[in-house]
Design an enzyme around this catalytic site. Structure first.
Site, short mmCIF file in Angstrom:
data_model
loop_
_atom_site.label_atom_id
_atom_site.label_comp_id
_atom_site.label_asym_id
_atom_site.label_seq_id
_atom_site.Cartn_x
_atom_site.Cartn_y
_atom_site.Cartn_z
N SER A 178 1.27 -1.16 -0.01
CA SER A 178 -0.21 -0.30 0.35
C SER A 178 1.12 1.25 0.12
CB SER A 178 -0.88 -0.30 1.48
OG SER A 178 -2.21 1.30 1.21
N THR A 179 0.91 2.31 0.74
CA THR A 179 1.33 3.38 0.82
C THR A 179 3.38 3.05 0.25
OG1 THR A 179 -0.50 4.06 2.73
CG2 THR A 179 2.24 5.89 2.70
N HIS A 204 -2.98 -1.12 -3.22
CA HIS A 204 -3.65 0.03 -3.13
C HIS A 204 -3.67 1.29 -3.68
CE1 HIS A 204 -4.09 -2.29 1.81
NE2 HIS A 204 -4.64 -2.55 0.28
N MET A 297 -0.28 1.06 4.75
CA MET A 297 -0.30 1.82 6.11
C MET A 297 -1.65 0.58 6.55
SD MET A 297 -3.40 4.40 4.56
CE MET A 297 -2.39 4.91 4.55
N ASP A 300 -4.50 -4.85 6.08
CA ASP A 300 -4.90 -5.52 5.34
C ASP A 300 -3.77 -6.03 4.80
OD1 ASP A 300 -6.52 -6.16 2.79
OD2 ASP A 300 -6.04 -4.78 1.65
#
Length: 359
Positions: A178-179, A204, A297, A300
């Site tokens: 993600s991030t 993401h 972050m 997930d």
């Protein structure tokens, strides 16, 4: 109480600047210290008071977002959240901004802007908080959780204990991030040769940005990289990126693996969800799979990676020192889902060793 997070909004739309400022000022821990209609004005204001986080458009007069991002990251690295319109041109520019170091993308429509910004206020605030915790030297703390409903993978794939077939020669690598993942995936995928086992990847990212993201990676990598379509085969030398706004599921058909692209509620607050991909990989590939969880972050992928490990799969996590945000890997480690944590630069070698049967 800790000090407020200082935010600057840089957007050529007066509406965006006005509405976003009002919405963020309603958050007790956020303070908008300045707004600017383009990066030139922003740089002048930043000399007086440097923000903790910048909310940035990418298509602006005088200086575009890419040039601004590169200047910022070279001279004074600062967390940036992109707030960009859903256009093909804008998507390409936004992907370049993410590659330059932007933390996250919030998409805004070209019409109905005020209503959208009002409804997305919590999402923007969450992204700003998460970005503020990112150490720009690539060490970060886990961010505050999002406020949207949090479903598990049960809403897409039931929890029936399907079992994968026994060991075969076909290897699958499932990756979730993600991030900070746009940069991390570039490092990982450019290090893999055409002989690498097939990869299925959830990053993401909003709808309409994953196509441009996959195309950019495809131009950089030896492997074929493309946005996944329903029924695509997972084969050696190919990496399939889950499309934004849809879940990606790994399935087995005889001796072959393929992906299904499906709709459904957000899982672990995301669509696509790493938990959904990892659960399907646990069922369809079992010990034929390697699960990799990287910078991001939230949590997930942690439960899904645990399901993969319980099914006999190998599991690794990017270590804290090389993560932009040590959230998802940290939660997976806490859950007992990770066999080994390692620097980002070592993951490609682990994938190749796995593909060659060396676990």
């Amino acid at each position: 109480m800790s000090a407020c997070i200082k935010v600057m909004i840089v957007d050529d739309s007066a509406t965006v600047r006005q509405v976003l400022s009002g919405l963020l000022e309603n958050e007790h821990d956020l303070k908008v210290i300045a707004t600017a209609s383009d990066p030139i004005f922003a740089l002048e204001k930043m000399k007086r008071d440097w923000p903790d986080v910048i909310v940035l458009d990418v298509e602006m007069p005088r200086m575009d977002g890419i040039t601004f991002m590169k200047k910022l990251m070279a001279e004074h690295p600062t967390p940036v959240v992109i707030c960009s319109s859903l256009t093909e041109k804008g998507a390409q520019t936004t992907i370049e901004a993410l590659a330059a170091g932007a933390m996250e993308v919030i998409t805004k429509p070209q019409v109905g802007l005020k209503d959208f910004l009002s409804s997305a206020a919590k999402e923007v605030a969450r992204a700003v908080r998460a970005a503020s915790k990112a150490n720009m030297k690539r060490v970060a703390s886990a961010p505050a959780p999002a406020v949207v409903p949090k479903y598990t993978a049960d809403v897409v794939l039931g929890s029936a204990p399907d079992r994968a077939m026994h060991q075969t020669t076909e290897k699958i690598v499932a990756v979730g991030t993600s991030t900070g993942g746009t940069q991390a995936l570039e490092v990982l995928l450019t290090a893999l040769p055409r002989t690498a086992p097939g990869l299925v990847v959830v990053q993401h990212m909003p709808e309409q940005f994953t196509t441009a993201f996959a195309k950019r990676l495809d131009g950089l990598c030896q492997m074929e990289v493309r946005e996944a379509q329903n029924g695509d085969r997972v084969i050696q030398g190919r990496a399939l990126i889950a499309p934004g706004g849809r879940h990606m599921v790994l399935k087995r058909s005889g001796a072959q693996y393929q992906v299904s692209i499906m709709d459904g509620p957000p899982v672990s607050r995301h669509k696509p969800s790493v938990d959904v991909l990892f659960r399907s990989t646990a069922r369809s590939a079992g010990r034929n799979a390697l699960g990799v969880i990287m910078t991001g972050m939230g949590d997930d992928g942690a439960r899904g990676l645990k399901e993969m490990r319980d099914a006999g799969a190998m599991s690794v996590a990017q270590d804290e020192a090389t993560c932009v945000v040590y959230g998802m890997p940290k939660e997976a480690v806490k859950l007992g889902a990770v066999e080994r944590s390692m620097p980002l630069g070592d993951i490609a070698g682990t994938i190749m060793a796995f593909g060659e049967g060396r676990r």
